[in-house]
Motif scaffolding. Structure first.
Motif, mmCIF file in Angstrom:
data_model
loop_
_atom_site.group_PDB
_atom_site.id
_atom_site.type_symbol
_atom_site.label_atom_id
_atom_site.label_comp_id
_atom_site.label_asym_id
_atom_site.label_seq_id
_atom_site.Cartn_x
_atom_site.Cartn_y
_atom_site.Cartn_z
ATOM 1 N N HIS A 28 39.544 5.490 38.517
ATOM 2 C CA HIS A 28 38.193 5.064 38.105
ATOM 3 C C HIS A 28 37.285 4.998 39.343
ATOM 4 O O HIS A 28 36.167 5.527 39.335
ATOM 5 C CB HIS A 28 38.315 3.696 37.428
ATOM 6 C CG HIS A 28 37.013 3.006 37.131
ATOM 7 N ND1 HIS A 28 36.523 2.879 35.858
ATOM 8 C CD2 HIS A 28 36.111 2.402 37.946
ATOM 9 C CE1 HIS A 28 35.375 2.218 35.903
ATOM 10 N NE2 HIS A 28 35.098 1.916 37.156
ATOM 11 N N GLU A 29 37.791 4.372 40.412
ATOM 12 C CA GLU A 29 37.002 4.261 41.646
ATOM 13 C C GLU A 29 36.795 5.625 42.299
ATOM 14 O O GLU A 29 35.725 5.908 42.833
ATOM 15 C CB GLU A 29 37.664 3.296 42.635
ATOM 16 C CG GLU A 29 37.789 1.860 42.129
ATOM 17 C CD GLU A 29 36.480 1.292 41.607
ATOM 18 O OE1 GLU A 29 35.418 1.602 42.184
ATOM 19 O OE2 GLU A 29 36.509 0.551 40.616
ATOM 20 N N ILE A 30 37.844 6.461 42.245
ATOM 21 C CA ILE A 30 37.716 7.809 42.816
ATOM 22 C C ILE A 30 36.593 8.560 42.087
ATOM 23 O O ILE A 30 35.808 9.281 42.706
ATOM 24 C CB ILE A 30 39.058 8.567 42.713
ATOM 25 C CG1 ILE A 30 40.074 7.949 43.695
ATOM 26 C CG2 ILE A 30 38.874 10.055 43.006
ATOM 27 C CD1 ILE A 30 41.448 8.588 43.650
ATOM 28 N N TRP A 31 36.506 8.345 40.778
ATOM 29 C CA TRP A 31 35.452 9.032 39.999
ATOM 30 C C TRP A 31 34.062 8.600 40.451
ATOM 31 O O TRP A 31 33.152 9.402 40.550
ATOM 32 C CB TRP A 31 35.670 8.774 38.491
ATOM 33 C CG TRP A 31 35.747 10.046 37.724
ATOM 34 C CD1 TRP A 31 34.843 10.512 36.804
ATOM 35 C CD2 TRP A 31 36.778 11.049 37.815
ATOM 36 N NE1 TRP A 31 35.253 11.726 36.332
ATOM 37 C CE2 TRP A 31 36.431 12.081 36.931
ATOM 38 C CE3 TRP A 31 37.949 11.181 38.565
ATOM 39 C CZ2 TRP A 31 37.218 13.228 36.768
ATOM 40 C CZ3 TRP A 31 38.732 12.301 38.409
ATOM 41 C CH2 TRP A 31 38.361 13.303 37.524
ATOM 42 N N HIS A 32 33.893 7.270 40.721
ATOM 43 C CA HIS A 32 32.615 6.795 41.277
ATOM 44 C C HIS A 32 32.329 7.525 42.600
ATOM 45 O O HIS A 32 31.222 7.993 42.835
ATOM 46 C CB HIS A 32 32.682 5.300 41.596
ATOM 47 C CG HIS A 32 32.529 4.400 40.410
ATOM 48 N ND1 HIS A 32 31.405 4.402 39.619
ATOM 49 C CD2 HIS A 32 33.331 3.457 39.893
ATOM 50 C CE1 HIS A 32 31.547 3.487 38.665
ATOM 51 N NE2 HIS A 32 32.711 2.899 38.812
ATOM 52 N N ALA A 33 33.355 7.556 43.465
ATOM 53 C CA ALA A 33 33.176 8.141 44.800
ATOM 54 C C ALA A 33 32.856 9.632 44.699
ATOM 55 O O ALA A 33 31.995 10.145 45.416
ATOM 56 C CB ALA A 33 34.431 7.915 45.638
ATOM 57 N N PHE A 34 33.523 10.327 43.764
ATOM 58 C CA PHE A 34 33.250 11.751 43.539
ATOM 59 C C PHE A 34 31.802 11.954 43.077
ATOM 60 O O PHE A 34 31.091 12.834 43.563
ATOM 61 C CB PHE A 34 34.187 12.309 42.461
ATOM 62 C CG PHE A 34 35.532 12.752 42.991
ATOM 63 C CD1 PHE A 34 35.806 12.725 44.354
ATOM 64 C CD2 PHE A 34 36.514 13.205 42.131
ATOM 65 C CE1 PHE A 34 37.040 13.130 44.840
ATOM 66 C CE2 PHE A 34 37.759 13.619 42.604
ATOM 67 C CZ PHE A 34 38.022 13.575 43.965
ATOM 68 N N ALA A 35 31.364 11.133 42.126
ATOM 69 C CA ALA A 35 29.997 11.268 41.601
ATOM 70 C C ALA A 35 28.983 10.974 42.697
ATOM 71 O O ALA A 35 27.929 11.619 42.770
ATOM 72 C CB ALA A 35 29.790 10.337 40.411
ATOM 73 N N GLY A 36 29.313 9.999 43.559
ATOM 74 C CA GLY A 36 28.446 9.708 44.699
ATOM 75 C C GLY A 36 28.396 10.918 45.629
ATOM 76 O O GLY A 36 27.321 11.338 46.062
ATOM 77 N N ALA A 37 29.567 11.484 45.915
ATOM 78 C CA ALA A 37 29.637 12.656 46.797
ATOM 79 C C ALA A 37 28.843 13.818 46.210
ATOM 80 O O ALA A 37 28.166 14.553 46.941
ATOM 81 C CB ALA A 37 31.094 13.059 47.010
ATOM 82 N N ALA A 38 28.912 13.982 44.874
ATOM 83 C CA ALA A 38 28.165 15.059 44.215
ATOM 84 C C ALA A 38 26.663 14.873 44.429
ATOM 85 O O ALA A 38 25.897 15.841 44.454
ATOM 86 C CB ALA A 38 28.490 15.102 42.723
ATOM 87 N N ALA A 39 26.226 13.596 44.581
ATOM 88 C CA ALA A 39 24.805 13.309 44.828
ATOM 89 C C ALA A 39 24.514 13.226 46.328
ATOM 90 O O ALA A 39 23.417 12.882 46.734
ATOM 91 C CB ALA A 39 24.413 11.997 44.140
ATOM 92 N N GLY A 40 25.552 13.506 47.147
ATOM 93 C CA GLY A 40 25.356 13.512 48.598
ATOM 94 C C GLY A 40 25.458 12.150 49.252
ATOM 95 O O GLY A 40 24.968 11.950 50.355
#
Ligand SMILES: [Zn+2]
Length: 421
Positions: free
Chosen positions: A183-195
């Motif tokens: 779940h946390e990795i998904w947040h971090a991935f979505a953040g990374a996708a937004a830079g």
């Protein structure tokens, strides 16, 4: 705080600061290296622009007074930036940082979570339009299956996947924690996708201990771009929930044959995911939905303003707290008026939950363990199982206290550093 080397002739170096317009008269000023951000009015953004052009404090004050028709305390503004952690003292005074100091600063730099450093193009497809349609589709399909077959709804007995209580607890907890990390990795991935890079932290939310991805950097993005990273965790949870309910739905209709152990395991997953999704809607605990709500209402510091507004009714505020409340955004104060009720309802709910679920569960676990330890020979398998259960219950019950204690020590240390400066 006064910075000795900072005066009217200083040229603070602010070129590394990021300035972005948020609203009509609201600008976000941020230091991407430390992840610190403040919101300033247009005059503040103009002030930074003039400093970045290489003017001295006195020159900037002259230009601003001429432009705005009133005097502006530029020194005070620069000191505020130091206090907020956007500038260090050398940058404020405009001195070239000595290499030795730079080395020391390196150690203070934010350590980002390694998964948040993934290149945006790799993770962007996970948070595009198609992906979000899929996540929402998973949630809707699950609700339809729940409505069609009530026996699929979770019950507390689903936590016990096998007849051995200890083994059940181990399996359930390992799976729940593993999914919490994803779940946390998904947040971090979505953040990374937004830079935006993020940090992983252990935090306390009321009586619960939680893992949390710190996405502070998102506040430098326009509001519309923040929703995907905030909701990403729930998107993942919805997908897992669907993946657990769908086979059971097919099984109950006789479309699919499943091993009874698999059915029990899936039921445990459903319980875990429904619990997690319900938890996220408790906005007063600053969960994912709080961030979504704060973004949607345009609030800056809703949680703290609400908490202090309530605290003022029963206890005297410290001078720092009084200042926070006095300088609070008008929007925050307005929303806090109704958010307060939600907050109080949440505290009542948490007390009810502790009384009806956590305490009875702890009582059963500890009572059962005590019985085993008294009855079983010392160092036998069941004796160790009893020890394991007691330890587990103890860690679960006291973890929030430890996080609270750690935060208090950190805050005290930070206050000491601030005084020293
Ligand atoms: Zn989350």
């Amino acid at each position: 705080m006064t910075i000795a080397a900072l005066d009217a002739t200083s040229r603070p170096s602010v070129a590394h600061l990021l300035v972005r317009q948020e609203d009509e008269d609201e600008f976000v000023l941020g230091n991407p290296a430390t992840g610190r951000f403040v919101v300033v009015p247009e005059a503040g953004a103009r002030l930074i622009e003039l400093l970045a052009a290489g003017h001295t404090v006195a020159e900037v004050a002259d230009v601003l007074e001429h432009e705005l028709g009133e005097p502006v305390d530029v020194l005070d503004f620069v000191e505020m930036l130091v206090e907020a952690g956007l500038l260090d003292e050398r940058e404020a005074a405009g001195e070239a940082a000595a290499p030795r100091v730079e080395e020391a600063e390196q150690g203070k730099k934010v350590k980002y979570w390694v998964v948040s450093k993934i290149p945006p193009w790799v993770v962007k497809p996970l948070f595009g339009k198609a992906a979000w349609t899929f996540y929402v589709g998973c949630l809707v399909a699950t609700l339809v299956m729940f409505a069609a077959d009530h026996s699929l709804l979770p019950s507390y007995e689903d936590a016990f996947v096998v007849t051995d209580i200890m083994l059940s607890l181990v399996i359930t907890n390992v799976v729940v924690m593993g999914l919490a990390v994803v779940h946390e990795i998904w947040h971090a991935f979505a953040g990374a996708a937004a830079g935006v890079k993020s940090q992983l932290r252990l935090e306390r939310r009321g009586i619960f201990t939680v893992l949390e991805t710190d996405l502070t950097g998102l506040w430098a993005l326009p509001p519309a771009k923040r929703y995907s990273p905030f909701l990403a965790g729930m998107g993942f949870d919805s997908f897992v929930l669907f993946a657990a309910v769908a086979p059971r739905f097919a099984y109950s209709r006789g479309w699919l044959d499943l091993n009874p152990h698999v059915v029990r395991f899936l039921a445990m997953l459903v319980l875990s995911q429904v619990g997690k999704l319900a938890f996220q809607t408790m906005a007063y605990l600053r969960t994912d939905m709080y961030l979504v709500m704060a973004t949607a209402t345009g609030c800056k510091n809703l949680h703290q303003v609400t908490r202090l507004g309530l605290k003022r009714l029963i206890r005297k505020l410290t001078p720092v707290e009084q200042t926070i409340l006095r300088d609070a955004d008008a929007k925050d104060l307005r929303v806090a008026r109704w958010y307060r009720l939600l907050y109080l309802a949440g505290i009542v709910w948490m007390g009810w939950f502790a009384w009806n679920f956590i305490l009875p569960a702890a009582k059963v676990t500890i009572g059962w363990a005590a019985g085993v330890m008294v009855g079983a020979p010392v160092f036998s398998f069941y004796w160790w199982e009893g020890i394991g259960l007691v330890t587990f219950a103890f860690v679960n019950l006291t973890a929030p206290l430890f996080v609270a204690l750690r935060n208090r020590i950190r805050a005290r240390r930070a206050a000491r550093v601030a005084v020293a400066v």
